[in-house]
Design a protein around this motif. Structure first.
Motif, PDB file in Angstrom:
ATOM      1  N   PRO A  13       0.800  -1.232   0.000  1.00 18.01           N
ATOM      2  CA  PRO A  13       0.000   0.000   0.000  1.00 18.01           C
ATOM      3  C   PRO A  13       0.830   1.278   0.000  1.00 18.01           C
ATOM      4  CG  PRO A  13      -0.917  -1.592   1.542  1.00 18.01           C
ATOM      5  CD  PRO A  13       0.385  -2.158   1.076  1.00 18.01           C
ATOM      6  N   GLU A  14       1.922   1.315   0.780  1.00 17.05           N
ATOM      7  CA  GLU A  14       2.719   2.544   0.853  1.00 17.05           C
ATOM      8  C   GLU A  14       3.303   2.899  -0.516  1.00 17.05           C
ATOM      9  OE1 GLU A  14       3.394  -0.260   2.508  1.00 17.05           O
ATOM     10  OE2 GLU A  14       2.409   0.164   4.432  1.00 17.05           O
ATOM     11  N   ALA A  15       3.811   1.899  -1.201  1.00 18.58           N
ATOM     12  CA  ALA A  15       4.379   2.139  -2.530  1.00 18.58           C
ATOM     13  C   ALA A  15       3.286   2.514  -3.531  1.00 18.58           C
ATOM     14  CB  ALA A  15       5.140   0.899  -3.010  1.00 18.58           C
ATOM     15  N   GLN A  16       2.088   1.952  -3.368  1.00 18.73           N
ATOM     16  CA  GLN A  16       0.969   2.311  -4.237  1.00 18.73           C
ATOM     17  C   GLN A  16       0.673   3.804  -4.148  1.00 18.73           C
ATOM     18  OE1 GLN A  16      -2.589  -0.120  -3.848  1.00 18.73           O
ATOM     19  NE2 GLN A  16      -1.370  -1.922  -3.336  1.00 18.73           N
ATOM     20  N   THR A  17       0.693   4.329  -2.927  1.00 16.84           N
ATOM     21  CA  THR A  17       0.414   5.751  -2.720  1.00 16.84           C
ATOM     22  C   THR A  17       1.448   6.620  -3.425  1.00 16.84           C
ATOM     23  OG1 THR A  17      -0.615   5.269  -0.582  1.00 16.84           O
ATOM     24  CG2 THR A  17       0.071   7.543  -0.980  1.00 16.84           C
ATOM     25  N   ARG A  18       2.716   6.251  -3.300  1.00 10.36           N
ATOM     26  CA  ARG A  18       3.777   7.029  -3.934  1.00 10.36           C
ATOM     27  C   ARG A  18       3.703   6.920  -5.453  1.00 10.36           C
ATOM     28  NH1 ARG A  18       9.408   7.468  -0.843  1.00 10.36           N
ATOM     29  NH2 ARG A  18       9.578   8.925  -2.585  1.00 10.36           N
ATOM     30  N   LEU A  19       3.382   5.727  -5.970  1.00 11.02           N
ATOM     31  CA  LEU A  19       3.265   5.558  -7.418  1.00 11.02           C
ATOM     32  C   LEU A  19       2.102   6.378  -7.956  1.00 11.02           C
ATOM     33  CD1 LEU A  19       4.077   4.229 -10.071  1.00 11.02           C
ATOM     34  CD2 LEU A  19       2.649   2.262  -9.450  1.00 11.02           C
ATOM     35  N   THR A  63      -0.052  -7.998 -14.532  1.00  7.33           N
ATOM     36  CA  THR A  63      -0.436  -8.832 -13.396  1.00  7.33           C
ATOM     37  C   THR A  63      -1.194 -10.055 -13.881  1.00  7.33           C
ATOM     38  OG1 THR A  63      -1.637  -8.887 -11.284  1.00  7.33           O
ATOM     39  CG2 THR A  63      -2.636  -7.606 -13.063  1.00  7.33           C
ATOM     40  N   HIS A  64      -1.095 -11.140 -13.112  1.00 12.21           N
ATOM     41  CA  HIS A  64      -1.923 -12.316 -13.376  1.00 12.21           C
ATOM     42  C   HIS A  64      -3.092 -12.362 -12.399  1.00 12.21           C
ATOM     43  CE1 HIS A  64       0.276 -13.861  -9.881  1.00 12.21           C
ATOM     44  NE2 HIS A  64      -0.665 -14.767  -9.780  1.00 12.21           N
ATOM     45  N   ARG A  65      -3.162 -11.380 -11.502  1.00 11.77           N
ATOM     46  CA  ARG A  65      -4.193 -11.358 -10.469  1.00 11.77           C
ATOM     47  C   ARG A  65      -5.375 -10.496 -10.890  1.00 11.77           C
ATOM     48  NH1 ARG A  65      -1.470 -10.539  -4.675  1.00 11.77           N
ATOM     49  NH2 ARG A  65      -3.431 -11.542  -4.098  1.00 11.77           N
ATOM     50  N   ASP A  66      -6.501 -10.702 -10.227  1.00  6.11           N
ATOM     51  CA  ASP A  66      -7.716  -9.933 -10.475  1.00  6.11           C
ATOM     52  C   ASP A  66      -7.653  -8.676  -9.613  1.00  6.11           C
ATOM     53  OD1 ASP A  66     -10.226  -8.846 -10.697  1.00  6.11           O
ATOM     54  OD2 ASP A  66     -11.296 -10.745 -10.515  1.00  6.11           O
ATOM     55  N   LEU A  67      -7.250  -7.558 -10.204  1.00  7.06           N
ATOM     56  CA  LEU A  67      -7.074  -6.334  -9.433  1.00  7.06           C
ATOM     57  C   LEU A  67      -8.397  -5.810  -8.891  1.00  7.06           C
ATOM     58  CD1 LEU A  67      -4.371  -4.345 -11.434  1.00  7.06           C
ATOM     59  CD2 LEU A  67      -4.084  -5.807  -9.429  1.00  7.06           C
ATOM     60  N   ARG A  68      -9.487  -6.036  -9.598  1.00  5.59           N
ATOM     61  CA  ARG A  68     -10.777  -5.564  -9.100  1.00  5.59           C
ATOM     62  C   ARG A  68     -11.152  -6.288  -7.807  1.00  5.59           C
ATOM     63  NH1 ARG A  68     -13.139  -2.318 -12.967  1.00  5.59           N
ATOM     64  NH2 ARG A  68     -12.314  -2.551 -15.085  1.00  5.59           N
ATOM     65  N   PHE A  84      -5.709  -3.087  -2.964  1.00  4.10           N
ATOM     66  CA  PHE A  84      -5.176  -2.307  -4.085  1.00  4.10           C
ATOM     67  C   PHE A  84      -6.018  -1.048  -4.236  1.00  4.10           C
ATOM     68  CE2 PHE A  84      -3.851  -1.205  -8.376  1.00  4.10           C
ATOM     69  CZ  PHE A  84      -2.511  -1.590  -8.370  1.00  4.10           C
ATOM     70  N   ARG A  85      -5.343   0.073  -4.460  1.00  2.00           N
ATOM     71  CA  ARG A  85      -6.029   1.357  -4.556  1.00  2.00           C
ATOM     72  C   ARG A  85      -6.825   1.455  -5.857  1.00  2.00           C
ATOM     73  NH1 ARG A  85      -3.518   6.141  -1.438  1.00  2.00           N
ATOM     74  NH2 ARG A  85      -5.053   7.192  -2.772  1.00  2.00           N
ATOM     75  N   GLU A  86      -8.082   1.824  -5.726  1.00  2.70           N
ATOM     76  CA  GLU A  86      -8.926   1.945  -6.908  1.00  2.70           C
ATOM     77  C   GLU A  86      -8.456   3.081  -7.808  1.00  2.70           C
ATOM     78  OE1 GLU A  86     -13.686   1.911  -8.021  1.00  2.70           O
ATOM     79  OE2 GLU A  86     -13.042   2.632  -6.040  1.00  2.70           O
TER      80      GLU A  86
END
Length: 492
Positions: free
Chosen positions: A248-254, A282-287, A295-297
């Motif tokens: 999550p922290e890296a998601q915010t910075r990205l 990604t091979h994962r379902d991000l939704r 994962f941040r919407e």
């Protein structure tokens, strides 16, 4: 009744010229057709036509070579390129030379009519291309002529001249990094670096430093300044693989980088301009991860500007012969012996479910090239190689079952746990859920290993990476059935 629109068609195949003449004539267009590039060029010079449809391979000239000449003489004249050379490079060359659209042969007539209508109504600015020229002789980055791959080629060709962020999804082994490299190698940033970072391979606490770099003394062990991937990829492409594993922290910075176009190093204060094209995969379902709060919407929508889904190999089985021949040729370049597959062996490969996708097929072909002495690989050899393969579930599996199309093991466990909690409504499930889930995974795993080794516990223990005594204890504790291979008696 004529619309006043004249369409120029160039194709050395008389049947195709006839079909196009009839189909476009029914739409009210006037059609002039020829089998020679020289005649088409003469018509263009004389100011004929509002649209050109040209084949690539013609007796007197390559249609792709004619496109830039037409565009230079008459910039507003739309050009549709069609070709039986249905590769990514054909689509890219058509786009970078200024074609409005590329259609692989055989094409659907309704689709062609739709493309014609779009081309005739499109503003002139929409056909401007600035992609860098593709060098001749480059190796194909993606292999396959199936309809699914053709759609991907056309999408990639349109993206080459842009810096749009792309999200590539697909199962493991489908070639997501190949798509990222193709976008880089044939795009406007091809002279810059291509830098890849796999989120799943980096400790979570180090991802921010890996991405953005750090200053000396930013944290324990930071004895000197270190450039991050954004800085290393400046002027080029940054490929963020397994983006679903980003903490999550890296998601915010990205997200801030994508919003503001700049970043700071860990421990730094001076903003640095981000000069990269981002391709995520990604091979994962991000939704689903968004629903779980993992994962941040807002980041998802910033990354998912252009989504590209790579189909699993079982959805493009017709591509297997071409893929096999490509991997066989690659093996010979690497010094392995020349091999070919018999027709029945190739047919058997097309019947396999390929849970490991193209990567699994490539590994099999290299193994065939390295380990077998015969030049022609037959059906028996393929049967032996595939005998112990774990097949993917059938495509018509019941709703809710786990298939490699829509789930990884982690996704399957997640759904199972969600259902377990849902069964109890507002109440928590009984205590001991950890041991319960572990046992539910262990028992079928042990059963599968014992089945694969025909009940040989020593081989099963090696396969699982367990001590033989540990395996015996687990078999007893979990009540795993052991089917032993019957002994063959010798003599009378």
């Amino acid at each position: 009744m004529s619309t006043g629109t004249t369409i120029l068609v160039a194709d050395d195949d008389r049947a195709i010229r006839t079909v196009l003449h009839q189909a476009l004539g029914r739409q009210g267009h006037t059609v002039r057709s020829t089998g020679a590039a020289a005649t088409l060029w003469q018509w263009v010079q004389e100011g004929e036509g509002q649209l050109v449809i040209t084949d690539v391979v013609m007796p007197d000239e390559n249609g792709l070579d004619l496109v830039p000449r037409i565009r230079k003489l008459r910039p507003d004249l739309r050009i549709i390129v069609m070709s039986a050379q249905s590769t990514l490079l054909t689509a890219v060359r058509a786009a970078e030379r200024g074609a409005f659209e590329y259609l692989p042969k055989p094409f659907d007539l309704n689709e062609l009519v739709s493309v014609v209508n779009r081309a005739l109504s499109a503003p002139a600015a929409s056909i401007t291309r600035t992609a860098q020229p593709v060098e001749e002789g480059e190796r194909l980055p993606l292999i396959g002529r199936s309809p699914a791959m053709q759609e991907i080629y056309r999408a990639l060709a349109r993206l080459m001249a842009t810096d749009l962020t792309v999200m590539v999804t697909g199962e493991s082994g489908t070639g997501k990094e190949l798509v990222a490299r193709a976008l880089h190698d044939y795009g406007k940033r091809r002279k810059g670096p291509f830098v890849a970072l796999n989120m799943a391979a980096i400790p979570r606490e180090l991802i921010e430093s890996e991405l953005f770099g750090h200053e000396r003394g930013a944290f324990t062990g930071a004895v000197q300044r270190s450039a991050g991937k954004f800085e290393q990829a400046a002027g080029g492409t940054l490929f963020l693989d397994e983006i679903g594993d980003m903490p999550p922290e890296a998601q915010t910075r990205l997200l801030r980088v994508l919003q503001e176009g700049e970043y700071t190093t860990v421990g730094g204060r001076t903003p640095i301009k981000a000069n990269v094209r981002i391709v995520a995969a990604t091979h994962r379902d991000l939704r689903r991860l968004i629903q779980q709060g993992l994962f941040r919407e807002d980041l998802f929508y910033r990354l998912n500007v252009v989504p590209i889904r790579l189909p699993p190999l079982r959805e493009r089985l017709d591509d297997i012969p071409e893929l096999v021949n490509h991997f066989l040729r690659t093996a010979t370049v690497d010094g392995l012996p020349t091999k070919v597959l018999s027709p029945d062996a190739m047919t058997r490969l097309r019947q396999h479910r390929w849970p490991g996708n193209v990567r699994e097929l490539e590994n099999l072909v290299r193994r065939l090239s390295a380990l077998y002495s015969e030049e022609v690989i037959g059906l028996e050899t393929i049967e032996n190689e595939l005998a112990d393969a774990i097949l993917a579930p059938e495509a018509d599996a019941p709703s809710g079952s786990v298939t490699s199309t829509d789930a990884t093991l982690a996704d399957a466990v997640d759904r199972h746990l969600q259902a377990m909690f849902a069964e109890h409504g507002d109440r928590l499930p009984p205590d001991g859920i950890y041991d319960r889930v572990i046992s539910e995974v262990e028992r079928p795993l042990l059963s599968l290993a014992l089945g694969a080794t025909r009940g040989n516990q020593l081989r099963a223990a090696r396969l699982l990476g367990l001590n033989r005594n540990t395996l015996r204890k687990k078999i007893k504790d979990l009540d795993v059935p052991v089917v032993r291979t019957p002994q063959v008696r010798r003599g009378g």
